[in-house]
Write an enzyme that holds these catalytic residues in place. Structure first.
Site, mmCIF file in Angstrom:
data_model
loop_
_atom_site.group_PDB
_atom_site.id
_atom_site.type_symbol
_atom_site.label_atom_id
_atom_site.label_comp_id
_atom_site.label_asym_id
_atom_site.label_seq_id
_atom_site.Cartn_x
_atom_site.Cartn_y
_atom_site.Cartn_z
ATOM 1 N N SER A 1 -2.294 3.712 2.294
ATOM 2 C CA SER A 1 -1.799 2.616 1.463
ATOM 3 C C SER A 1 -0.724 3.127 0.519
ATOM 4 C CB SER A 1 -2.937 2.012 0.643
ATOM 5 O OG SER A 1 -3.375 2.930 -0.358
ATOM 6 N N ASP A 2 0.202 2.250 0.157
ATOM 7 C CA ASP A 2 0.999 2.534 -1.015
ATOM 8 C C ASP A 2 0.031 2.551 -2.189
ATOM 9 O OD1 ASP A 2 3.118 2.980 -2.754
ATOM 10 O OD2 ASP A 2 4.385 1.448 -1.851
ATOM 11 N N TRP A 3 0.453 3.077 -3.308
ATOM 12 C CA TRP A 3 -0.474 3.349 -4.405
ATOM 13 C C TRP A 3 -1.056 2.044 -4.965
ATOM 14 C CZ3 TRP A 3 0.654 7.077 -1.787
ATOM 15 C CH2 TRP A 3 0.379 8.399 -2.106
ATOM 16 N N ASP A 4 -2.349 1.852 -4.715
ATOM 17 C CA ASP A 4 -3.089 0.659 -5.130
ATOM 18 C C ASP A 4 -2.684 -0.590 -4.349
ATOM 19 O OD1 ASP A 4 -5.198 1.055 -6.802
ATOM 20 O OD2 ASP A 4 -4.299 0.097 -8.537
#
Length: 804
Positions: A322-325
């Site tokens: 995932s991209d961050w969060d």
């Protein structure tokens, strides 16, 4: 959002066609699928993998007979007759991937459920040494993963290099230099003990104001794909995992974590997916799903784009983080997400960890899926040989005083200087104003000629436009080890030439600028425009630019200098297009150099071009319009939907389709010499016209095999050595409803004065194809395909055709 709660898909442009065909090719099963399992009449549910079954017309994937092409014209040798049928592709891994997967499966068999969950879950924000971290698993001698930004250098580390931005790499139109950049970046990541380099970025410059456009490779999918391919192979040649991002349709910063990018299936494939296809073909180890929604479903929750397209159609064998969060539910695992980053602590969100353990225990996420997640991640680790001899992480992104401070720069400064010069685009050169030849006096005007007032790293993640602009802002940055500003570089050269330098670095003091410029042999004025990631707002620009004007009074500064000096050179350091109409035709503006974002050697690279040590060969990787409204798409700043209504007509395709004249077209760039083109020959090879279907179809060797060769003679007809960037554009038959022209070939050819060379472009079946929504495959449209070879998208020197 749960796996089954897929929102309605919104299509534009070819919506009616796509919508009519969706039921035939719909998903009908797979682990975690709770939608319908019955196909329409005439279609059968066929298992593609454990996580995706698809409705296929008939009892198996259809095959088609390739039509017999005919000869096209006197200058074209027609393709050989072929009546072979295409078969269903397979995504069975081979070679290094096969060996890595075998090794990974053996390791997974020894792991506990908790080990597998830990392998899928970041340890938390600012917890480990890197921006993302996976914990070690001692039972299988797995040391963990250090995951670090970014696409132009190792972020948050010292003794590293700040390379030219991706947009500058693309502007070289030089595969060798792009790969060398990738090799050097990979070497620095490895030297710091980073397992996963978060790059390259291959989102398309859909809107000229897009904040992170500069991190990627421009507005054209072919150029972006070729650049991504070379970058990935370069990085991974050093044993470092590359990460293809941001998958997919993350073309603006406003509302990036909530808005839905709505696009038709054909544009999705032909424009936005194409660079990612090349990433998979390059053997990329990992993907990063993006923040935005795609046709109503978040990217990291989107089984259609992750399971169906990426892991089935593209046959991708690695893992998706995932991209961050950017994760939204534990069931994102069923949708195809393999790893969540960074783990607990960024915005309080982490849907793996203990939640994943519970989901596996309850059967919400099958154990077979958890095993697949672990296998994919370990396979990427083994693929790059990171289980043997890989350096331990020796820096700390959060505590600069920690670590052993290993210097990994090597001689990369020389390559950075070379790329900076090769990416400079000469846009105007009246009466051979350039190159400079030992002028007696020079005026240097504009703050952006000088050093940053707070030092090169004085603003968090480069979030200020202060001094020479050599990169944008955000997570895609790196710390400068040093930054050579143009003023210092020009002074160094001037001391050798005996040139007197007068400077005026106050952008708002046009009176001082006029005074400095008056009476000088040449006046060089520097202007900029900046942008970056949306978590930072700079001078009122929240990532995306508010407009396409130069910053800091740039237009007025140029006008003032040009009003006082008949030999005014404008140097533009910018993240993307700006509108230059207020001064571009001024009689006293004799030269314009588009320097982009050249990295730490900015000043030296510019001097090499200004004085002719390097003959400029950079080409625009996007269009510069006469007005902002001429672009087909703009940043959306309100609402929650970004509709890609321009469909296939992105950047120059739209200008061509609407017959709008740009100021400088895509692919444009001047030289200090001239080149002539002659003797076009088009020779086609045996090949099919209908691509395969099924797993791995979009990367199948048969689809990417040679279908035609276009050759011609290129001559340096000028008086000095130089490098030309010949470009090949295709025009598909009218029945294809395609843009007027699309780039499908380029090269970088260096020639001595008077020298000639035969240049050849190899076109693959993929290059000649369009995405057929109804059959869900790549198809070469029947009819006459136009071929144009020239110096830009609007500078056609030779034309021919190919009839299929």
């Amino acid at each position: 959002m749960t796996f089954g709660a897929l929102k309605a898909v919104v299509f534009v442009a070819l919506a009616a066609v796509a919508r009519a065909q969706q039921p035939v090719w719909a998903q009908c099963g797979g682990i975690g699928w709770n939608g319908g399992t019955t196909c329409v009449a005439g279609a059968t549910c066929v298992k593609q993998n454990d996580y995706y079954s698809q409705c296929i017309p008939g009892s198996s994937a259809p095959t088609s007979t390739t039509p017999t092409p005919t000869s096209s014209s006197s200058s074209t040798t027609g393709p050989s007759t072929s009546t072979s049928s295409t078969s269903t592709a397979t995504a069975t891994p081979t070679g290094d991937w096969a060996a890595a997967l075998t090794k990974a499966k053996a390791a997974v068999a020894k792991m506990s459920t908790q080990d597998k969950v830990n392998l899928a879950t970041g340890i938390g924000w600012m917890v480990g040494a890197c921006v993302g971290n996976i914990a070690a698993i001692p039972s299988i001698n797995f040391p963990g993963l250090c995951v670090e930004d970014g696409p132009l250098g190792v972020r948050y580390a010292d003794l590293v290099s700040a390379f030219p931005a991706g947009i500058n790499a693309a502007a070289t139109f030089n595969r060798d230099l792009i790969k060398q950049r990738g090799v050097a970046i990979g070497a620095e990541f490895r030297g710091k003990g980073v397992h996963v380099a978060l790059g390259p970025v291959m989102n398309i410059v859909r809107t000229p104001q897009g904040g992170r456009n500069w991190e990627g490779f421009g507005a054209d999918p072919y150029l972006s794909g070729e650049s991504a391919f070379q970058t990935i192979q370069g990085i991974q040649s050093q044993g470092v995992q590359a990460n293809a991002k941001h998958y997919i349709l993350n073309e603006q910063e406003h509302m990036r974590d909530s808005s839905s990018s709505n696009v038709d299936d054909r544009a999705l494939h032909e424009i936005y997916l194409t660079p990612f296809i090349q990433a998979v073909r390059a053997g990329v180890a990992s993907f990063m799903c993006s923040y935005n929604q795609i046709n109503g479903t978040y990217s990291c929750s989107n089984s259609d784009t992750l399971n169906r397209i990426l892991k089935t159609e593209l046959g991708f064998q690695g893992y998706v983080m995932s991209d961050w969060d950017a994760q939204h539910a534990v069931t994102d695992a069923n949708a195809g997400l393999d790893m969540t980053m960074p783990g607990d602590g960024l915005n309080g969100g982490n849907f793996f960890g203990s939640r994943l353990t519970s989901a596996v225990s309850s059967g919400q996420v099958p154990m077979s899926r958890l095993n697949d997640m672990s296998t994919r991640t370990l396979a990427a680790f083994y693929l790059l040989g990171q289980d043997s001899g890989f350096p331990a992480t020796n820096f700390n992104a959060w505590r600069a005083s920690s670590g052993s401070h290993v210097n990994v720069q090597g001689t990369h400064g020389q390559l950075i200087r070379q790329i900076g010069a090769a990416s400079a685009v000469l846009l105007k050169n009246v009466n051979k104003a350039l190159p400079l030849n030992k002028p007696k006096t020079i005026a240097i005007v504009g703050s952006h000629a000088g050093p940053p007032s707070r030092g090169p790293n004085g603003c968090t993640d480069r979030s200020c436009d202060d001094g020479v602009l050599a990169m944008g802002w955000g997570s895609g940055t790196a710390d400068f080890p040093y930054l050579i500003d143009p003023l210092a570089a020009i002074k160094s050269r001037s001391s050798t030439d005996g040139t007197t330098i007068t400077q005026s670095l106050n952008d708002n003091d046009t009176t001082a600028a006029k005074t400095a410029a008056t009476g000088k042999d040449v006046a060089i004025v520097f202007i900029t425009a900046d942008s970056g990631e949306g978590y930072l707002t700079v001078e009122g620009n929240a990532g995306d630019r508010n407009n396409l004007d130069p910053w800091h009074n740039g237009n007025n500064l140029v006008a003032a200098v040009a009003g006082a000096n008949k030999n005014t050179i404008v140097v533009v350091n910018t993240v993307g297009p700006i509108i230059v109409e207020s001064w571009i035709n001024h009689a006293n503006v004799t030269g314009v150099i588009w320097a982009g974002l050249p990295g730490q050697e900015a000043g030296n690279s510019l001097v090499d071009v200004l004085y002719g040590a390097v003959n400029p060969s950079g080409r625009l990787p996007y269009t510069i319009a006469k007005a902002a409204a001429d672009y087909p798409a703009q940043v959306v700043t309100s609402g929650n939907t970004v509709t890609y209504s321009e469909s296939l007509n992105v950047d120059y395709r739209s200008f061509d389709a609407k017959n709008v004249t740009p100021r400088f077209e895509f692919g444009f760039g001047l030289s200090y010499t001239t080149f002539t083109y002659a003797d076009l020959v088009v020779a086609a090879k045996v090949g099919g016209t209908v691509g395969p279907t099924g797993p791995g179809s979009s990367i199948a060797d048969s689809l990417h095999s040679p279908a035609a060769v276009v050759s011609f003679t290129l001559t340096n007809s000028g008086t000095v050595a130089g490098t030309e960037i010949p470009q090949l554009y295709l025009t598909l038959p009218a029945s294809a409803r395609a843009p007027p022209m699309s780039l499908k070939g380029f090269d970088s050819i260096s020639l001595a004065a008077g020298a000639s060379k035969t240049v050849s472009f190899t076109l693959t079946q993929f290059d000649l194809s369009m995405w057929d929504v109804s059959s869900q495959r790549w198809v070469v449209p029947s009819g006459t395909i136009g071929i144009a070879v020239g110096a830009s998208s609007r500078d056609k020197r030779l034309t021919g055709s190919l009839t299929v």
